[in-house]
Design a protein around this motif. Structure first.
Motif, mmCIF file in Angstrom:
data_model
loop_
_atom_site.group_PDB
_atom_site.id
_atom_site.type_symbol
_atom_site.label_atom_id
_atom_site.label_comp_id
_atom_site.label_asym_id
_atom_site.label_seq_id
_atom_site.Cartn_x
_atom_site.Cartn_y
_atom_site.Cartn_z
ATOM 1 N N SER A 265 5.168 15.306 -63.026
ATOM 2 C CA SER A 265 4.646 15.792 -61.797
ATOM 3 C C SER A 265 4.854 17.479 -61.624
ATOM 4 O O SER A 265 5.765 18.093 -62.110
ATOM 5 N N LYS B 299 0.417 8.651 -56.832
ATOM 6 C CA LYS B 299 0.017 9.168 -58.186
ATOM 7 C C LYS B 299 0.464 10.540 -58.221
ATOM 8 O O LYS B 299 0.502 11.439 -57.506
ATOM 9 N N VAL C 193 0.527 13.933 -60.673
ATOM 10 C CA VAL C 193 -0.248 14.725 -61.168
ATOM 11 C C VAL C 193 0.398 15.760 -61.937
ATOM 12 O O VAL C 193 1.183 16.636 -61.402
ATOM 13 N N GLY D 197 -2.998 18.298 -65.446
ATOM 14 C CA GLY D 197 -3.925 17.292 -64.891
ATOM 15 C C GLY D 197 -3.617 16.172 -65.153
ATOM 16 O O GLY D 197 -4.476 15.152 -64.619
ATOM 17 N N LYS D 198 -3.052 15.506 -66.103
ATOM 18 C CA LYS D 198 -2.477 14.128 -66.339
ATOM 19 C C LYS D 198 -2.162 13.216 -65.267
ATOM 20 O O LYS D 198 -1.263 13.928 -64.385
ATOM 21 N N GLU D 199 -2.679 11.930 -64.956
ATOM 22 C CA GLU D 199 -2.331 11.391 -63.700
ATOM 23 C C GLU D 199 -1.720 10.181 -64.169
ATOM 24 O O GLU D 199 -1.887 9.369 -64.962
ATOM 25 N N GLU E 16 0.307 12.429 -54.998
ATOM 26 C CA GLU E 16 -0.839 11.855 -54.125
ATOM 27 C C GLU E 16 -0.928 10.336 -53.757
ATOM 28 O O GLU E 16 -0.054 9.723 -54.455
#
Length: 308
Positions: free
Chosen positions: A54, A172, A174, A178-180, A284
């Motif tokens: 993150s 979530k 991030v 950009g990997k979630e 998120e």
């Protein structure tokens, strides 16, 4: 921290707050649930694994100041710590990201059982309404998710620092690239878990958990490991009652070190409003509908508390 934009969600949150007041009695200036608590100050230090998952500031800064709150369940401010209704215990952690030019923070709200009595706000409202109306036995007979929560073991800890805590909902992460990644939080005591049976509780004072906090701090910080269970493809992320397989990877995100009891307890307890929704870049909310309802409950009850 805004109110949810959906008026139905706000109505459900408000109804739950009112129902909790009906169950536990009005106690102006206190929370309608987890009324009895203590605030502490400390620091959070992230791991390299957290940074990889993150881009959230507290997972990338070398350390972050925190404010944390241990609490008993129920809306009764003077509930004895020996009362089993005080379980599950609560543990909320605020990561203080900035004080000026405006306050910026993000929170984790957890409790000491891996579950909740429903998948959404309506489930929660119906559960507490049945509890208030004396029809909870009939309700549980037809609502297996609520029954599982009620039947889940909720032992009384020997201290707040020897209890494990669970984030109710999925979130979530991030990463910078950009990997979630969907995760669920777990908070594990570095000192290990320890619980008391009925015989041991008989010898404890009504405030033994709270009296024990300054005693623990005399020996050094109260330390927890913040962990994340990692979801895989196909795992349900929008229903807290659906658990992920135990073999899912668990990553340590960092250490929570509680170093002192916060000053001016009464005023701070009235003022601070924890937020179940992260509201920070790099983390998120999932699509779990319970999150918005919980946020509404915290904000509405917090406004009540501040006005009392």
């Amino acid at each position: 921290m805004p109110l949810p934009s959906d008026e139905k969600v706000v109505q459900t949150s408000s109804a739950i707050v009112s129902t909790l007041h009906d169950i536990f009695g009005p106690h102006p200036g206190f929370r309608p649930a987890h009324a009895k608590g203590v605030l502490l100050k400390g620091t959070f230090t992230p791991t390299e694994a957290a940074k990889a998952l993150s881009k959230a500031p507290h997972f990338n800064n070398s350390s972050t100041p925190i404010i944390a709150r241990f609490s008993n369940s129920t809306g009764i401010p003077d509930l004895p710590d020996t009362d089993p209704n005080g379980n599950p215990r609560g543990f909320a952690v605020r990561f203080v990201l900035a004080e000026t030019p405006r306050r910026v923070h993000t929170d984790i709200v957890s409790h000491s059982v891996d579950g909740f009595p429903g998948s959404n706000g309506q489930d929660a409202l119906e559960f507490f309404t049945a509890l208030k109306g004396g029809t909870i036995t009939d309700y549980l007979a037809s609502h297996p998710k609520a029954l599982a929560f009620v039947q889940a073991p909720k032992p009384t800890p020997a201290s707040f620092g020897k209890e494990k805590y669970f984030g109710v909902n999925a979130f979530k992460f991030v990463a910078a690239d950009g990997k979630e990644t969907f995760i669920r939080y777990g908070i594990v005591p570095e000192a290990g878990e320890e619980y008391l049976d009925e015989a041991a509780l008989k010898d404890k004072s009504p405030s033994f958990l709270y009296d024990g906090v300054p005693e623990l701090l005399k020996a050094g910080p109260i330390v927890f490991k913040l962990k994340a269970q990692i979801a895989e493809d196909g795992d349900v992320t929008d229903d807290n009652t659906v658990k992920w397989p135990e073999e899912r990877q668990v990553v340590e995100l960092g250490k929570i070190k509680l170093e002192s009891i916060a000053d001016d307890q009464a005023a701070q307890q009235k003022r601070i409003i924890f937020d179940p929704i992260p509201r920070v870049e790099g983390i998120e909310a999932s699509a779990d509908p319970l999150l918005e309802v919980r946020a509404g409950i915290y904000l509405l009850s917090g406004r009540e508390r501040r006005a009392a």
